[in-house]
Scaffold this active site. Structure first.
Site, short mmCIF file in Angstrom:
data_model
loop_
_atom_site.label_atom_id
_atom_site.label_comp_id
_atom_site.label_asym_id
_atom_site.label_seq_id
_atom_site.Cartn_x
_atom_site.Cartn_y
_atom_site.Cartn_z
N ASP A 79 -41.65 -18.19 -6.81
CA ASP A 79 -42.55 -16.53 -7.87
C ASP A 79 -43.76 -15.45 -7.02
O ASP A 79 -43.60 -16.57 -5.97
CB ASP A 79 -43.19 -18.31 -8.85
CG ASP A 79 -43.70 -16.60 -10.12
OD1 ASP A 79 -43.10 -16.47 -10.65
OD2 ASP A 79 -45.08 -17.17 -9.84
N SER A 80 -43.98 -15.26 -7.83
CA SER A 80 -44.40 -14.35 -7.44
C SER A 80 -46.24 -14.93 -7.25
O SER A 80 -46.82 -14.22 -6.42
CB SER A 80 -44.40 -13.03 -8.53
OG SER A 80 -45.37 -13.30 -9.74
N CYS B 2 -39.65 -16.82 -12.14
CA CYS B 2 -40.16 -15.93 -12.82
C CYS B 2 -38.98 -14.70 -13.44
O CYS B 2 -38.39 -14.74 -12.63
CB CYS B 2 -40.37 -15.11 -10.83
SG CYS B 2 -41.00 -13.99 -11.16
N HIS C 277 -46.09 -17.42 -15.85
CA HIS C 277 -47.46 -17.32 -15.35
C HIS C 277 -48.37 -17.28 -17.03
O HIS C 277 -49.24 -18.12 -17.44
CB HIS C 277 -47.90 -15.99 -15.30
CG HIS C 277 -47.73 -16.35 -13.94
ND1 HIS C 277 -47.35 -15.38 -12.77
CD2 HIS C 277 -49.02 -15.74 -12.92
CE1 HIS C 277 -47.14 -15.14 -11.50
NE2 HIS C 277 -48.93 -15.69 -11.40
N GLU D 79 -53.59 -15.23 -12.88
CA GLU D 79 -53.89 -15.85 -11.40
C GLU D 79 -55.00 -15.14 -10.65
O GLU D 79 -55.63 -16.02 -10.02
CB GLU D 79 -52.26 -14.15 -10.56
CG GLU D 79 -52.51 -14.88 -8.90
CD GLU D 79 -51.32 -15.69 -8.60
OE1 GLU D 79 -50.49 -15.77 -10.22
OE2 GLU D 79 -50.88 -16.26 -7.42
N CYS E 120 -42.36 -14.38 -19.27
CA CYS E 120 -43.14 -14.46 -18.21
C CYS E 120 -43.79 -16.58 -16.94
O CYS E 120 -44.35 -16.38 -18.33
CB CYS E 120 -44.09 -13.22 -17.83
SG CYS E 120 -45.34 -13.33 -16.07
N1 DGL Z 1 -44.64 -15.47 -12.95
C1 DGL Z 1 -44.64 -14.00 -13.31
C2 DGL Z 1 -42.63 -13.76 -13.99
O1 DGL Z 1 -42.75 -14.50 -14.82
C3 DGL Z 1 -44.64 -12.32 -12.37
C4 DGL Z 1 -45.39 -12.22 -12.92
C5 DGL Z 1 -45.58 -10.62 -11.59
O2 DGL Z 1 -46.29 -11.04 -10.49
O3 DGL Z 1 -46.34 -9.51 -12.59
O4 DGL Z 1 -42.82 -12.93 -14.25
#
Ligand code: DGL
Length: 265
Positions: A10-11, A73, A188, A152, A186
């Site tokens: 993931d990011s 992600c 997150h 985050e 997403c």
């Molecule tokens: N968790 C991420 C996603 O599912 C990335 C969010 C990001 O880094 O912009 O898209």
């Protein structure tokens, strides 16, 4: 039987929504997690940059000889999964297919909202995934540029003024829209699910892309006789960001203490 580890990419901390489910349903598996928190939000990068960073993250996980990589992600799954599958032999499970299938299955009004990062929404991949599952759906998409970064940074709880203000600002478009299902595209975003439920109402079903993808990975491994056979799995956690910040959120979210290592790619 395959005792190699599962990689999770993931990011940042969003992929913990998948890792948490993997820990619950596949407790014997070794999990190696990489969250690129230093370069997040990926949603603020160009498609080329997302693809380049995804290759670097995948190559790092692949260096552990993992048996599969969960692209936990949405931004990577929608913008780079095709290229990763071309470049690596390791199987990649993304979040899109499983999440779309789950949302298409549960909706009654046949109206589904999708929220994700700007590059995920711009790709059209979620819309195509949903209408590919069912031809009779109305899909309303909305890009939330600030959600992932906000989460985050620890702003995701009920009572957090920033989280509540942003959720109200971004999700206003769904009020009175007739959706009964909101796909959190997403990984997150599930950390915001209580704030979202408070704003949109608990009756709106939230589908977490990360949770559905973890279940899909379990099915994939089970169907191919690739599950591990050991008493308990080990975990390795890597972040390119500050390990203390990552660990703090991860501890709250996973419900146990983790010690991440820093890895800058
Ligand atoms: N968790 C991420 C996603 O599912 C990335 C969010 C990001 O880094 O912009 O898209």
């Amino acid at each position: 039987m395959d005792n190699r580890a599962i990689g999770v990419l993931d990011s940042g901390i969003g992929g913990l929504t998948s890792a948490k489910v993997l820990e619950e349903i596949l407790p014997r598996e070794d999990i190696i997690y990489f969250g690129d928190s230093r370069r997040m939000p990926y949603g603020g990068h160009t498609k080329e940059e997302i693809r380049e960073m995804s290759v670097q993250g995948a190559a790092f996980l692949d260096s552990f000889n993992v048996k599969a990589i969960l692209l936990a992600c949405g931004t990577i799954s929608t913008n780079a999964a095709d290229m990763l599958r071309d470049r690596f032999k390791t199987p990649f499970i993304g979040v899109v297919d499983a999440a779309c299938a789950a949302a298409a299955r549960v909706t009654r009004t046949k109206k589904i909202g999708v929220i994700a990062t700007p590059p995920s929404i711009a790709s059209g991949v979620y819309e195509r995934g949903l209408t590919g599952c069912r031809g009779d759906l109305t899909v309303i998409t909305h890009a939330c540029a600030n959600f992932a970064g906000m989460v985050e940074q620890g702003h995701f709880r009920v009572g957090d003024a920033l989280a509540e203000r942003e959720v109200g600002r971004e999700l206003k478009c769904f009020l009175g829209s007739g959706i009964d299902t909101l796909l959190l595209g997403c990984t997150h975003y599930p950390l915001l699910s209580e704030v979202i439920a408070q704003y949109l109402g608990a009756e709106i079903r939230q589908i977490s892309a990360g949770v559905e993808a973890a279940r899909a990975l379990a099915d994939y491994l089970t169907g191919r006789d690739m599950l591990a056979d050991r008493a308990a799995g080990r975990r390795l956690w890597y972040t390119s960001g500050d390990p203390h910040t990552f660990g703090h959120t991860a501890d709250i979210f996973l419900g146990h203490h983790i010690v991440p290592e820093q890895k800058i790619l």
